[in-house]
Design a protein around this motif. Sequence first.
Motif, short mmCIF file in Angstrom:
data_model
loop_
_atom_site.label_atom_id
_atom_site.label_comp_id
_atom_site.label_asym_id
_atom_site.label_seq_id
_atom_site.Cartn_x
_atom_site.Cartn_y
_atom_site.Cartn_z
N LYS A 1 4.72 2.74 22.17
CA LYS A 1 4.14 1.42 21.91
C LYS A 1 3.69 1.26 20.45
CE LYS A 1 2.50 0.77 26.66
NZ LYS A 1 1.31 0.76 27.53
N SER A 2 3.13 2.33 19.90
CA SER A 2 2.56 2.21 18.55
C SER A 2 3.57 2.53 17.46
CB SER A 2 1.36 3.14 18.40
OG SER A 2 1.79 4.49 18.29
N GLY A 3 4.46 3.48 17.73
CA GLY A 3 5.43 3.89 16.73
C GLY A 3 4.82 4.63 15.56
N GLY A 4 3.54 4.95 15.61
CA GLY A 4 2.86 5.56 14.48
C GLY A 4 2.79 7.07 14.50
N PHE A 5 3.21 7.68 15.61
CA PHE A 5 3.12 9.13 15.70
C PHE A 5 4.16 9.66 16.67
CE2 PHE A 5 0.40 7.41 18.98
CZ PHE A 5 0.63 8.24 20.07
N SER A 6 4.36 10.96 16.65
CA SER A 6 5.31 11.63 17.53
C SER A 6 4.56 12.45 18.57
CB SER A 6 6.23 12.55 16.73
OG SER A 6 6.97 11.82 15.78
N LEU A 7 5.25 12.78 19.64
CA LEU A 7 4.67 13.59 20.72
C LEU A 7 5.02 15.05 20.52
CD1 LEU A 7 3.26 13.79 23.50
CD2 LEU A 7 5.49 13.35 24.55
N GLY A 8 4.02 15.91 20.70
CA GLY A 8 4.24 17.34 20.66
C GLY A 8 3.66 17.99 21.90
#
Length: 244
Positions: free
Chosen positions: A53-60
């Motif tokens: 939704k935000s596009g501001g970070f990645s998932l780890g």
Amino acid sequence: MRTPLLAANWKMNGSREFAERFFTELNLEGVKSGVVVCPSFPYLGLVADAAEKSGGFSLGAQDLSQEPKGAFTGEVSASMLLDWNTRYVIVGHSERRSLYGETSELVAKKFVAAQEAGLTPILCVGETLEEREQERTLEVVAEQLQAVADIIDSAGWKQSVIAYEPVWAIGTGKTATPDEAQAVHAFIRSQLGDLGAEVQILYGGSVKSANARELFAQADIDGALVGGASLDAGEFAEICRAAV
């Protein structure tokens, strides 16, 4: 030029309510670095949705199994992480090594399992207080890196991130001085061969907004693996803004 990277390691903290509130409060305006959030396994889906939704970070993710599938109760495979659009995974965190007996050889297998699946491993290396007092820091770090180097070709370092985390500084409020951290980061880069200049090397160990900018000003420190401070959305955002 290496792009700074900030990774939040929530460890075994949080709840659904906490995660939802965190992303409501997280403001990454003005952040120029890459940002990764690593929740515990039950919240991967929730964080994946927030990232989309935000596009501001990645998932780890905080860990993975070295095995692709099978009768390994409680383990999580690389392919399972990919189902949630996970991009990064921490391997060899000092707590996995010290509390769960993970050897450097096992960590190396997890590193390879992550890469073969298309994930970027964040390989943690670092010395204990006892090892530091014995002036064995570089020896220990070199041994931890060599375990991986023994089973990959040199190009394998390119699709990875290294995190130097002096164990004595994790969660203690202590931190290596910028000069101390820089010296180890430079050593790590020298151990990676021709690709060393391209690999992101993060610092982990009681990173806060108060000390982040000075740490990030060092030539070989490309960001941070943030533990306790990443549980505060405002504090974590300030750390991220310090990386330019």
